[in-house]
Enzyme design. Structure first.
Site, PDB file in Angstrom:
ATOM      1  N   HIS A 143       0.991  -1.259  -0.020  1.00  0.00           N
ATOM      2  CA  HIS A 143       0.104  -0.107  -0.022  1.00  0.00           C
ATOM      3  C   HIS A 143       0.762   1.288   0.087  1.00  0.00           C
ATOM      4  O   HIS A 143       1.886   1.237   0.695  1.00  0.00           O
ATOM      5  CB  HIS A 143      -0.926   0.175   1.286  1.00  0.00           C
ATOM      6  CG  HIS A 143      -2.011  -1.112   1.157  1.00  0.00           C
ATOM      7  ND1 HIS A 143      -3.521  -0.761   1.412  1.00  0.00           N
ATOM      8  CD2 HIS A 143      -2.070  -2.355   0.989  1.00  0.00           C
ATOM      9  CE1 HIS A 143      -3.991  -1.855   1.238  1.00  0.00           C
ATOM     10  NE2 HIS A 143      -3.252  -2.897   0.880  1.00  0.00           N
ATOM     11  N   HIS A 218      -6.014 -11.734   4.954  1.00  0.00           N
ATOM     12  CA  HIS A 218      -4.871 -12.303   4.654  1.00  0.00           C
ATOM     13  C   HIS A 218      -3.765 -12.726   5.668  1.00  0.00           C
ATOM     14  O   HIS A 218      -2.904 -11.991   6.075  1.00  0.00           O
ATOM     15  CB  HIS A 218      -4.191 -11.633   3.486  1.00  0.00           C
ATOM     16  CG  HIS A 218      -3.775 -10.196   3.371  1.00  0.00           C
ATOM     17  ND1 HIS A 218      -3.213  -9.653   4.496  1.00  0.00           N
ATOM     18  CD2 HIS A 218      -3.825  -9.153   2.555  1.00  0.00           C
ATOM     19  CE1 HIS A 218      -3.094  -8.324   4.189  1.00  0.00           C
ATOM     20  NE2 HIS A 218      -3.370  -8.020   3.016  1.00  0.00           N
ATOM     21  N   HIS A 253       2.852 -16.441  -0.162  1.00  0.00           N
ATOM     22  CA  HIS A 253       2.346 -15.514   0.838  1.00  0.00           C
ATOM     23  C   HIS A 253       2.599 -16.212   2.218  1.00  0.00           C
ATOM     24  O   HIS A 253       2.660 -15.700   3.348  1.00  0.00           O
ATOM     25  CB  HIS A 253       0.884 -15.023   0.715  1.00  0.00           C
ATOM     26  CG  HIS A 253       0.736 -13.953  -0.116  1.00  0.00           C
ATOM     27  ND1 HIS A 253       0.653 -14.245  -1.622  1.00  0.00           N
ATOM     28  CD2 HIS A 253       0.567 -12.659  -0.094  1.00  0.00           C
ATOM     29  CE1 HIS A 253       0.514 -13.026  -2.190  1.00  0.00           C
ATOM     30  NE2 HIS A 253       0.714 -12.030  -1.293  1.00  0.00           N
ATOM     31  N   ASP A 277      -6.822 -12.572  -3.250  1.00  0.00           N
ATOM     32  CA  ASP A 277      -5.968 -11.340  -3.440  1.00  0.00           C
ATOM     33  C   ASP A 277      -5.529 -10.946  -4.757  1.00  0.00           C
ATOM     34  O   ASP A 277      -4.512 -10.823  -5.038  1.00  0.00           O
ATOM     35  CB  ASP A 277      -4.965 -11.272  -2.404  1.00  0.00           C
ATOM     36  CG  ASP A 277      -4.329  -9.865  -1.959  1.00  0.00           C
ATOM     37  OD1 ASP A 277      -5.124  -8.756  -2.375  1.00  0.00           O
ATOM     38  OD2 ASP A 277      -3.174  -9.851  -1.538  1.00  0.00           O
ATOM     39  N   LEU A 310       5.720  -8.264  -2.009  1.00  0.00           N
ATOM     40  CA  LEU A 310       4.689  -8.700  -2.694  1.00  0.00           C
ATOM     41  C   LEU A 310       3.531  -7.850  -2.872  1.00  0.00           C
ATOM     42  O   LEU A 310       3.267  -7.119  -1.871  1.00  0.00           O
ATOM     43  CB  LEU A 310       4.076 -10.022  -1.953  1.00  0.00           C
ATOM     44  CG  LEU A 310       4.790 -11.360  -1.862  1.00  0.00           C
ATOM     45  CD1 LEU A 310       4.324 -12.352  -0.897  1.00  0.00           C
ATOM     46  CD2 LEU A 310       4.938 -12.211  -3.173  1.00  0.00           C
TER      47      LEU A 310
END
Length: 392
Positions: A143, A218, A253, A277, A310
């Site tokens: 983000h 997540h 992940h 995702d 990621l």
């Protein structure tokens, strides 16, 4: 006009258990019943699915994009239509287009597009997931840190104003940038509040769960980890029976060993459920794309920023089901539940999604015994046929 039909010959998984020698009866887009295959209903139109598995449709609560469309870059009705269509090709019959941290204007546009999609009855559109911008800078992940900020009254009012019309709204927040009072207000209005991108402690996470937080976004990723003296958000997710938790099962992940440990440790009645995702790459041969003006690279099943962080995932829901079944050794029944019943439970929509029970939407997939997709059905209508062009 009432339209009735039945699908025969398939082994049926209703979202929780198998039905053998049975037929699924559909009435005007909803499940009427699962009956004995030899029951005398000759007046119904019959579809022969002999040799296939009929499974409750997959529900994906975290979908950033697909089919070349990325919701952040194109927060429009047509983008939602494109994303839903792309994921239907992999067995997803309901999804939440997900907007990650962005400007206030982009979030407003995304909500407007979601309301338009709901009004238009876009096949597969379930609601929206707003993942940010009220997150922790320390756990920002991919983000944009320049866009992360505290939740203000205007943000709260905007979400409260749209949840009823949308039907389903999930919001990922961090306790660092949202208050317990705001979380309670959202939860009381029917918003599913999920804790994510946070460095919160076990105690803080537990307190926010009591205030109304219902899920964790997540699991393991972008959150405080499970320590032996400070269990963190991961510990709270596993030890708190009311917290559901999304899990990205792509092998990048989360290590498969950690996935197995988490699944064995999770306290109920809430469950761990699958999310993709997924980004815009699903269903395309794209090698790169842009998010918030930053280039995301696609290579060997991974999506990353230039520094290796990621940035979403390059996986679909059917592949996720296969992963937990084949790599973790999970019974296929539980893998299916993680993709259908459990996400429906998370959103509080188990009476109409995720299970093929009387009155529920007739959302299902037909699979081969080898777990290859034959066709996807939404509201009793075939929207994807592996042997024909896509027709939504």
């Amino acid at each position: 006009m009432t339209v009735k039909s039945r699908i025969t010959g398939a082994r049926i998984f209703d979202g929780m258990q198998w039905h053998d020698d049975a037929a699924l009866v559909i009435e005007s887009g909803h499940v009427r019943s699962i009956i004995r295959e030899d029951a005398g209903l000759d007046s119904l139109g019959t579809i022969d699915a002999r040799g296939l598995l009929l499974v409750a449709g997959f529900i994906d609560l975290q979908v950033n994009g697909g089919g070349g469309a990325l919701f952040n870059e194109q927060p429009t009705l047509e983008s939602i239509r494109q994303i839903c269509a792309a994921h239907a090709r992999y067995g997803t019959t309901a999804l939440l287009p997900t907007l990650i941290t962005d400007t206030r204007e982009t979030k407003t546009a995304a909500i407007k597009a979601g309301l338009e999609a709901k009004a238009a009855g876009i096949p597969g559109f379930l609601g929206l997931h707003l993942e940010g911008p009220h997150l922790s800078l320390a756990r920002k992940g991919a983000h944009d840190p320049a866009l992360i900020r505290p939740m203000e009254k205007l943000d709260l009012d905007e979400m409260l104003a749209c949840v009823t019309q949308l039907g389903c709204l999930m919001v990922t927040v961090a306790p660092e940038n949202a208050t317990m009072e705001q979380v309670k207000a959202l939860a009381d209005a029917g918003v599913v509040v999920s804790l994510g991108h946070t460095d919160a402690s076990f105690e803080t996470s537990s307190t926010f769960a009591k205030a109304g937080a219902r899920a964790v976004t997540h699991l393991f990723n972008a959150m405080s980890g499970l320590g032996h003296r400070e269990p963190g958000v991961v510990g709270a997710a596993l030890a708190t029976g009311s917290l559901h938790a999304g899990m990205i099962a792509d092998g990048f992940h989360i290590d498969p060993a950690a996935m197995g440990i988490a699944l064995r440790a999770k306290q109920g009645p809430a469950h761990i459920f699958l999310v993709t995702d997924a980004m815009s790459t699903i269903g395309t041969d794209m090698e790169r794309f842009f998010l918030n003006s930053r280039e995301i690279l696609r290579k060997d099943g991974r999506l990353t920023l230039a520094d290796g962080t990621l940035a979403g995932a390059d996986i679909d829901m059917l592949s996720s089901v296969r992963f937990v079944h084949e790599k973790l050794g999970l019974p296929i029944e539980e893998a299916f539940r993680m993709a259908s019943a459990y996400p429906a439970d998370t959103m509080g929509i188990a009476s109409r999604k995720g299970r093929l029970i009387h009155g529920a939407d007739a959302d299902f997939v037909l699979l081969t015994p080898e777990l290859e997709l034959n066709s996807t059905w939404i509201g009793g209508r075939k929207v994807f046929d592996a042997g024909a062009p896509f027709v939504v």
